[in-house]
Write a protein that holds these residues in place. Structure first.
Motif, PDB file in Angstrom:
ATOM      1  N   LYS A 202       0.787  -1.029   0.540  1.00  0.00           N
ATOM      2  CA  LYS A 202       0.289   0.325   0.656  1.00  0.00           C
ATOM      3  C   LYS A 202       0.546   1.533  -0.015  1.00  0.00           C
ATOM      4  O   LYS A 202       0.414   1.875  -0.823  1.00  0.00           O
TER       5      LYS A 202
ATOM      6  N   VAL B 223      -0.006   2.544  -2.854  1.00  0.00           N
ATOM      7  CA  VAL B 223      -1.539   3.211  -3.275  1.00  0.00           C
ATOM      8  C   VAL B 223      -2.067   4.468  -2.301  1.00  0.00           C
ATOM      9  O   VAL B 223      -2.469   4.985  -2.743  1.00  0.00           O
TER      10      VAL B 223
ATOM     11  N   GLU C  88      -2.715 -12.837  -2.945  1.00  0.00           N
ATOM     12  CA  GLU C  88      -3.172 -12.004  -3.061  1.00  0.00           C
ATOM     13  C   GLU C  88      -4.721 -12.479  -2.795  1.00  0.00           C
ATOM     14  O   GLU C  88      -5.581 -12.604  -2.877  1.00  0.00           O
TER      15      GLU C  88
ATOM     16  N   ASP D 227      -8.197  -7.446   0.763  1.00  0.00           N
ATOM     17  CA  ASP D 227      -9.368  -7.141   0.570  1.00  0.00           C
ATOM     18  C   ASP D 227      -9.548  -6.450  -0.949  1.00  0.00           C
ATOM     19  O   ASP D 227      -8.161  -6.550  -1.742  1.00  0.00           O
ATOM     20  N   ALA D 228     -10.821  -6.883  -1.594  1.00  0.00           N
ATOM     21  CA  ALA D 228     -10.799  -6.435  -3.373  1.00  0.00           C
ATOM     22  C   ALA D 228     -10.466  -5.273  -3.559  1.00  0.00           C
ATOM     23  O   ALA D 228      -9.742  -5.513  -4.804  1.00  0.00           O
ATOM     24  N   SER D 229     -10.980  -4.230  -3.189  1.00  0.00           N
ATOM     25  CA  SER D 229     -10.189  -2.638  -3.446  1.00  0.00           C
ATOM     26  C   SER D 229      -8.313  -2.288  -3.607  1.00  0.00           C
ATOM     27  O   SER D 229      -8.575  -2.198  -4.644  1.00  0.00           O
ATOM     28  N   THR D 230      -8.066  -3.339  -2.517  1.00  0.00           N
ATOM     29  CA  THR D 230      -6.784  -3.002  -1.893  1.00  0.00           C
ATOM     30  C   THR D 230      -5.834  -3.926  -3.637  1.00  0.00           C
ATOM     31  O   THR D 230      -5.208  -3.191  -4.665  1.00  0.00           O
ATOM     32  N   THR D 231      -6.299  -4.916  -3.707  1.00  0.00           N
ATOM     33  CA  THR D 231      -5.766  -5.517  -4.522  1.00  0.00           C
ATOM     34  C   THR D 231      -5.782  -5.162  -6.065  1.00  0.00           C
ATOM     35  O   THR D 231      -5.324  -4.819  -7.060  1.00  0.00           O
ATOM     36  N   ALA D 232      -7.199  -4.546  -6.772  1.00  0.00           N
ATOM     37  CA  ALA D 232      -7.245  -4.124  -7.617  1.00  0.00           C
ATOM     38  C   ALA D 232      -6.859  -2.629  -7.635  1.00  0.00           C
ATOM     39  O   ALA D 232      -6.478  -2.532  -8.905  1.00  0.00           O
ATOM     40  N   ALA D 233      -6.297  -1.650  -7.092  1.00  0.00           N
ATOM     41  CA  ALA D 233      -5.062  -1.243  -6.998  1.00  0.00           C
ATOM     42  C   ALA D 233      -4.262  -0.735  -6.827  1.00  0.00           C
ATOM     43  O   ALA D 233      -3.742  -0.340  -8.020  1.00  0.00           O
TER      44      ALA D 233
ATOM     45  N   LYS E  18      -3.733  -2.019 -10.887  1.00  0.00           N
ATOM     46  CA  LYS E  18      -4.218  -1.014 -11.134  1.00  0.00           C
ATOM     47  C   LYS E  18      -2.519   0.044 -12.068  1.00  0.00           C
ATOM     48  O   LYS E  18      -1.992   0.185 -12.772  1.00  0.00           O
TER      49      LYS E  18
END
Length: 388
Positions: A135, A139, A183, A189-195, A198
């Motif tokens: 993160k 992130v 992962e 969590d899904a949002s952190t993984t997606a960030a 990305k």
């Protein structure tokens, strides 16, 4: 007594050989590295995130969040001390700014260690600690790194950043692979993984569309191999199948046929002042391209060009000089000759693929945890368990 002693030695040797034959290379590697993983993970559990924002250089043309480094082989010109730096191939300038590279290598070490420990134990604490670092780099707006390498390997007086600098992010490969291992942990969590994914997708785009990225891709030597190796690793994390397909094609039509000679050597690396180290480095990178990209339907490990070039031939060419460096027929490298080889990735991954116990035995007797900075800089794969 002598006969019985000799018989005992023979029986022990046979038992060891039988064990090796029945135990996969991956299992043997796990046994060899398990204690090292435990110690390194214990260290990693105590570390706080350090990103590119922790230190900066007044010579950087970028901002707080931009990765910056200076080209290793460039030095002040004695005839013009205030002018542009000049090249001294193979000779590393210890005064250049490399703090961001060191931070990235540290980051890679932390994630590689934690992912290895998680893979062996399944303990969620390793995933939770890894997430803090991931993160921070990808992130958190205060500490993240911008997804480009526009200002890498700058040269004072002539360039604010060069395509060659893209090789610095080979140390994000084990971060990406570590993510694939981690992962599924509850901590993610899904949002952190997606960030995080990305960020890597944005970096893949920059690597393929920027002037520096395209130049690195089309270079002729280890730099283009490392470009492909990196993009393959990041694309695998992002499940970018189109990119993965294009890289498989590039390996078969560009990298292997253009860089390898029919005897398995890499002529452009042999021309360098550090021919031994660069030959090892490029073979490691090309092996990792095969390791990352191969599928049951498109196995690069088994691919061979019409004139007989293959990754196996590359390993077979270099292996004797790694097993016994005294056999090397060219001049010793101008720097770090005494530090090579270490436990090279091509040995363990080649051994695993081709079931070659001799290659594995050579790998495990070499230095499994080198400490020389230059060697680490050219050794992006230092946690093989997360790849096997």
């Amino acid at each position: 007594m002598r006969t019985s002693s000799l018989l005992f030695v023979v029986l022990v040797a046979m038992a060891i050989n039988t064990f090796a034959q029945k135990t996969s290379i991956a299992q043997q590697a796990t046994a060899v590295l398990k204690e090292q993983v435990r110690k390194e993970a214990a260290w990693a559990m105590q570390q706080q995130p350090v990103t590119v924002t922790a230190e900066s250089s007044p010579r950087s043309a970028g901002g707080k969040h931009d990765f910056f480094s200076e080209a290793d082989y460039f030095w002040s010109n004695p005839k013009n001390p205030d002018g542009p730096y000049i090249n001294r191939d193979g000779e590393t300038n210890p005064n250049n700014f490399v703090a961001h590279r060191k931070a990235m290598i540290r980051f890679s070490t932390i994630i590689g260690a934690l992912a290895s420990a998680y893979k062996i134990t399944g303990d969620e604490k390793y995933a939770q600690q890894a997430l803090k670092h991931l993160k921070a780099w990808f992130v958190d707006q205060e500490t993240l790194m911008n997804p480009n390498l526009s200002f890498a390997q700058a040269v004072k007086g002539s360039s604010t950043g060069r395509s060659w600098g893209i090789i610095d992010t080979i140390h994000l490969m084990e971060v990406a692979q570590g993510m694939l291992v981690l992962e599924k942990a509850k901590a993610f969590d899904a949002s952190t993984t997606a960030a995080i994914k990305k960020w890597f997708a944005d970096y893949i785009l920059w690597l393929n569309t920027s002037k520096n990225g395209k130049a690195e891709k089309n270079s002729k030597n280890n730099h283009s191999t490392c470009w492909a190796m990196q993009v393959a690793s990041f694309a695998k994390l992002c499940n970018d199948q189109a990119m993965l397909d294009s890289l498989r094609s590039r390996y078969k039509t560009v990298l292997l046929p253009n860089q390898m000679a029919v005897n398995g050597s890499f002529p452009l690396e042999l021309e360098r002042t550090k021919a031994y180290g660069y030959s090892i480095f490029n073979l490691d990178a090309m092996v990792m391209v095969c390791q990352i990209l191969s599928t049951p339907k498109d196995n690069l490990w088994a691919f061979e060009t019409a004139d007989g070039k293959s990754i196996r031939k590359g390993i077979e060419f270099l292996y004797p000089f790694v097993a016994d460096k005294s056999k090397w027929t060219l001049k010793p490298d101008v720097m770090f000759w005494e530090n090579w080889p270490v436990a090279q990735p091509f040995l363990v991954f080649g051994a695993n693929q081709y079931k070659n116990q001799a290659w594995f035995n050579t790998w495990k007797r070499l230095d499994l945890k080198p400490t020389v900075e230059e060697i680490i800089r050219n050794l992006p794969i230092r946690h093989p368990l997360i790849w096997l």
